[in-house]
Write a protein that holds these residues in place. Structure first.
Motif, short mmCIF file in Angstrom:
data_model
loop_
_atom_site.label_atom_id
_atom_site.label_comp_id
_atom_site.label_asym_id
_atom_site.label_seq_id
_atom_site.Cartn_x
_atom_site.Cartn_y
_atom_site.Cartn_z
N ASP A 36 -3.39 -3.15 -2.02
CA ASP A 36 -3.82 -2.08 -2.34
C ASP A 36 -2.98 -1.42 -3.38
O ASP A 36 -1.87 -1.13 -3.51
CB ASP A 36 -4.05 -0.98 -1.33
CG ASP A 36 -4.40 0.19 -1.70
OD1 ASP A 36 -4.42 0.64 -2.79
OD2 ASP A 36 -5.14 0.93 -0.89
N ASP A 77 -2.65 0.97 -4.84
CA ASP A 77 -1.80 2.32 -4.98
C ASP A 77 -0.46 2.19 -4.21
O ASP A 77 0.18 3.18 -4.27
CB ASP A 77 -2.85 3.45 -4.28
CG ASP A 77 -3.04 3.26 -2.96
OD1 ASP A 77 -2.30 2.66 -2.12
OD2 ASP A 77 -4.15 3.59 -2.64
N ASP A 87 0.89 -1.13 -0.06
CA ASP A 87 -0.05 0.07 -0.06
C ASP A 87 1.01 1.34 -0.01
O ASP A 87 2.01 1.25 0.40
CB ASP A 87 -0.99 0.28 1.27
CG ASP A 87 -2.21 0.90 1.27
OD1 ASP A 87 -2.28 1.86 0.60
OD2 ASP A 87 -3.14 0.54 1.79
N ALA A 88 0.51 2.36 -0.53
CA ALA A 88 0.86 3.74 -0.34
C ALA A 88 0.66 4.27 1.14
O ALA A 88 1.37 5.01 1.81
CB ALA A 88 0.52 4.81 -1.49
N HIS A 89 -0.45 3.95 1.44
CA HIS A 89 -1.01 4.40 2.84
C HIS A 89 -0.72 3.47 3.77
O HIS A 89 -1.19 1.96 3.55
CB HIS A 89 -2.59 4.73 2.53
CG HIS A 89 -2.66 5.63 1.48
ND1 HIS A 89 -3.00 5.01 0.31
CD2 HIS A 89 -2.64 6.83 1.30
CE1 HIS A 89 -3.06 6.02 -0.71
NE2 HIS A 89 -2.85 7.17 0.02
MN LIG Z 1 -3.83 2.92 -0.27
#
Ligand SMILES: [Mn+2]
Length: 291
Positions: free
Chosen positions: A214, A216, A128-130
């Motif tokens: 995710d 992203d 994930d990026a987050h």
């Molecule tokens: Mn994300």
């Protein structure tokens, strides 16, 4: 929904259930992830099932059984999760591999519960990026921004890769954990894929693994079709190499299930869903063919 996931010919190898969950109830920015599962199905039948780098064909290793789409009976993630739990009750977590296609990243929480119940020592690998480690977001502890905090609350050890967007509260949350409970490989100092694979293997040990992906986490140049793109993400060559290295010498973890979330197809380009589905292919081919 298309009926076929990948175009693999005769059914052989490991059965993989495909669970489409086109839910975007708590999305905070760009929309369209409710169209993700359909786009992944459509892209999957267009690509070669043969992975030339690995010299392995997914069609020799696996076949897919699509399950009916899960729709949220109401807009809250709690309602969606209840509908998913009812669907999962028909499956056996000790034996059945479920590939869940989101939908937003609040979707896979019932899968964490499903697999942890059968495998109390379950470990999650989170791309994930987050960081998704907020205690609550938009008045909901079940928002997409909180899902990995929920996993930690369930005491599931968590390895994260590609993280580059978080608030100070989440950084403090990370620092409050032991390295054996939470390991984060930030995007800005990702080690080489082989070293990252070694670190993840050491973290997982011999325990069963669930992957929550995710899209992203990938760089927006690879997968621009996502609701909350973040620059500085994972390169395609890094990611494909990482999965190969994770299972290369037969020492890699036993995978019990996985999801891919947050794909929001762009009109006029199939690049995002193609990259996403090829990453699913690489994960499954590496696990089933190299381990
Ligand atoms: Mn994300």
């Amino acid at each position: 929904m298309h009926h076929e996931f990948f175009d693999l010919g005769p059914q052989q190898g490991r059965n993989i259930y495909v669970l489409p969950v086109p839910y975007e109830g708590t999305v905070s920015y760009g929309t369209g992830t409710c169209l993700g599962p359909e786009a992944l199905f459509r892209a999957s039948v267009q690509i070669e099932s043969y992975d030339a780098e690995l010299d392995l064909d997914l069609g020799d290793l696996a076949h897919f059984t699509p399950l009916p789409v899960v729709h949220a009976p109401a807009s809250s993630p709690e309602d969606l999760h209840q509908a998913m739990r009812e669907r999962l009750a028909d499956l056996d977590a000790s034996r059945d591999f479920v590939l869940t296609l989101g939908g937003e990243h609040s979707v896979p929480l019932p899968l964490f519960e499903f697999y942890q119940k059968a495998h109390p020592d379950l470990v999650i690998l989170h791309i994930d990026a987050h960081a998704d480690l907020r205690e609550s977001y938009g008045d909901s502890p079940y928002s997409h921004a909180c899902i990995m905090a929920r996993a930690r609350q369930m005491s599931i050890p968590l390895a994260q890769i590609g993280i580059r967007s978080l608030c100070r509260e989440q950084r403090d949350f990370m620092r409050a954990h032991k390295p054996s409970e939470l390991m984060t490989l930030f995007a800005w100092d990702l080690p080489a894929p082989g070293e990252a694979a070694e670190r993840v293997r050491a973290f997982v040990g011999g325990r069963p693994l669930y992957i929550t992906f995710d899209v992203d986490g990938m760089d927006p140049s690879v997968i621009p079709g996502t609701g909350t793109p973040e620059p500085g993400g994972i390169a395609y060559a890094w990611m494909t190499r990482f999965w190969k290295e994770l299972w290369l010498d037969g020492q890699g973890p036993k995978l019990v299930g996985m999801d891919m979330c947050e794909l929001a197809p762009l009109s006029g380009s199939q690049a995002s869903e193609t990259a996403a589905v090829k990453l699913i292919q690489r994960i499954l081919t590496s696990w089933l063919g190299l381990a």
